[in-house]
Design an enzyme around this catalytic site. Structure first.
Site, mmCIF file in Angstrom:
data_model
loop_
_atom_site.group_PDB
_atom_site.id
_atom_site.type_symbol
_atom_site.label_atom_id
_atom_site.label_comp_id
_atom_site.label_asym_id
_atom_site.label_seq_id
_atom_site.Cartn_x
_atom_site.Cartn_y
_atom_site.Cartn_z
ATOM 1 N N ARG A 37 -2.956 13.802 -3.322
ATOM 2 C CA ARG A 37 -3.551 14.543 -4.435
ATOM 3 C C ARG A 37 -2.518 15.332 -5.220
ATOM 4 O O ARG A 37 -2.671 15.552 -6.420
ATOM 5 C CB ARG A 37 -4.618 15.510 -3.920
ATOM 6 C CG ARG A 37 -5.871 14.856 -3.385
ATOM 7 C CD ARG A 37 -6.843 15.896 -2.860
ATOM 8 N NE ARG A 37 -6.252 16.655 -1.750
ATOM 9 C CZ ARG A 37 -6.818 17.714 -1.192
ATOM 10 N NH1 ARG A 37 -7.981 18.150 -1.658
ATOM 11 N NH2 ARG A 37 -6.246 18.324 -0.172
ATOM 12 N N LYS A 90 -1.004 12.641 14.905
ATOM 13 C CA LYS A 90 -1.753 13.415 15.898
ATOM 14 C C LYS A 90 -2.285 14.710 15.287
ATOM 15 O O LYS A 90 -1.674 15.239 14.350
ATOM 16 C CB LYS A 90 -0.882 13.702 17.129
ATOM 17 C CG LYS A 90 0.326 14.617 16.861
ATOM 18 C CD LYS A 90 -0.035 16.089 16.969
ATOM 19 C CE LYS A 90 1.077 16.968 16.514
ATOM 20 N NZ LYS A 90 0.719 18.398 16.507
ATOM 21 N N ASP A 168 -2.527 22.581 18.014
ATOM 22 C CA ASP A 168 -1.814 21.581 17.215
ATOM 23 C C ASP A 168 -0.438 21.310 17.824
ATOM 24 O O ASP A 168 -0.088 20.151 18.060
ATOM 25 C CB ASP A 168 -1.702 22.022 15.758
ATOM 26 C CG ASP A 168 -0.949 21.004 14.915
ATOM 27 O OD1 ASP A 168 -1.564 19.995 14.531
ATOM 28 O OD2 ASP A 168 0.258 21.219 14.657
#
Length: 308
Positions: A37, A90, A168
């Protein structure tokens, strides 16, 4: 076989820092298109989103998704339904059920699905896996502590539901431990520290136990400044094994045995090149299972607000 023609979706920090260089350095694959984007890349076809990329007529064999896990399912489904082999950054999804659905769809469509765990491609991982198959393990202790402001500046999605917060990076450690351990392990207790103004944890303390009763502990923290810590310490009857620097360095009984710079993503793309011709599935979800368990079993602690 000619080069795999690849389209990347998401041209953010991880794509620029890791994926682009790894693709350029890997035989058998070439970057053909990018969907983003907010960014473009010279020398390849550029599109605003995956829908435009897939509808463009540009010939692609595979897609690599480098977007945040929230909202990735629709992108992944579109790629598979278009007959493209698929590689997932991931974590492979925001939920386990959506990744199971993608695996079923990939099998139905006859395309590869590769759920990557980049830390498993670190240099010391396979040697340690081989060592532990022959040793008696007494305990495993993980310390994974880093500065979120350095590694994820301005990434608001990571603090939202599905963004995982400190998991994360923590899932990288879990991906290594699930690979090297000869025995399965399960969570027994967890404390998750949530900033008062965030929907995801900034720290976690986890206790696991193997099926044979060996203790495994993990400390994840996103508040560490200065030197960063990505260590796994394994006590065995035959001596001490220490993995540092995220698994790229190995010390056995005080002697350094492996010291390697980061080549993880190149190894991931080499693996992708291997599995695409066979339309194979490589999707071990055990690291994400442990994270899901932590959110189910973890005790929530509220800590000071976090401002980026």
């Amino acid at each position: 076989m000619s080069n795999i023609r690849l389209g990347i979706v998401g041209l953010g920090k991880i794509a620029r820092d890791q994926h682009l260089g790894a693709i350029a350095a890997t035989d058998g694959i070439e970057l053909t298109a990018v969907a983003s984007r907010n960014a473009q890349l010279d020398g390849v076809h550029c599109f605003r989103d995956i829908a435009d990329m897939l509808a463009s007529g540009v010939e692609l064999d595979a897609v690599s998704l480098c977007t945040p896990p929230q909202g990735r399912f629709a992108q992944a489904r579109a790629a598979i339904e278009a007959g493209k082999h698929l590689m997932l950054e991931k974590p492979p999804g925001a939920t386990l059920s959506e990744v199971f659905a993608l695996e079923r769809l990939a099998r139905e469509k006859g395309v590869s699905l590769y759920a990557t765990w980049h830390s498993r491609a670190a240099a010391a991982v396979e040697p340690v896996r081989d060592m532990l198959a022959k040793r008696t393990i007494r305990s495993v202790a993980v310390s994974w502590k880093e500065d979120v402001r350095h590694w994820h500046p301005g990434q608001a999605w990571i603090w939202e539901p599905g963004g995982l917060g400190v998991f994360d990076p923590g899932i990288n450690a879990l991906s290594i431990v699930t690979r090297i351990m000869p025995d399965s392990f399960h969570l027994t207790a967890a404390d998750l520290s949530f900033p008062a103004n965030r929907a995801a944890p900034i720290a976690a303390n986890l206790a696991f136990e193997t099926a044979g009763g060996v203790p495994v502990t993990a400390e994840f923290d996103w508040r560490q400044t200065g030197p960063q810590t990505w260590d796994i310490r394994i006590e065995t009857d035959e001596g001490l094994i220490v993995m540092t620097h995220g698994g790229s360095r190995l010390i056995v009984d005080g002697t350094a045995q492996i010291v390697e710079e980061d080549h993880e993503y190149r190894r991931l793309y080499e693996r992708f090149v291997e599995i695409v011709p066979a339309s194979a599935i490589d999707a071990d979800l055990s690291p994400l299972v442990h994270v899901a368990d932590a959110f189910m079993l973890g005790r929530r602690l509220t800590v000071e607000a976090f401002e980026d």
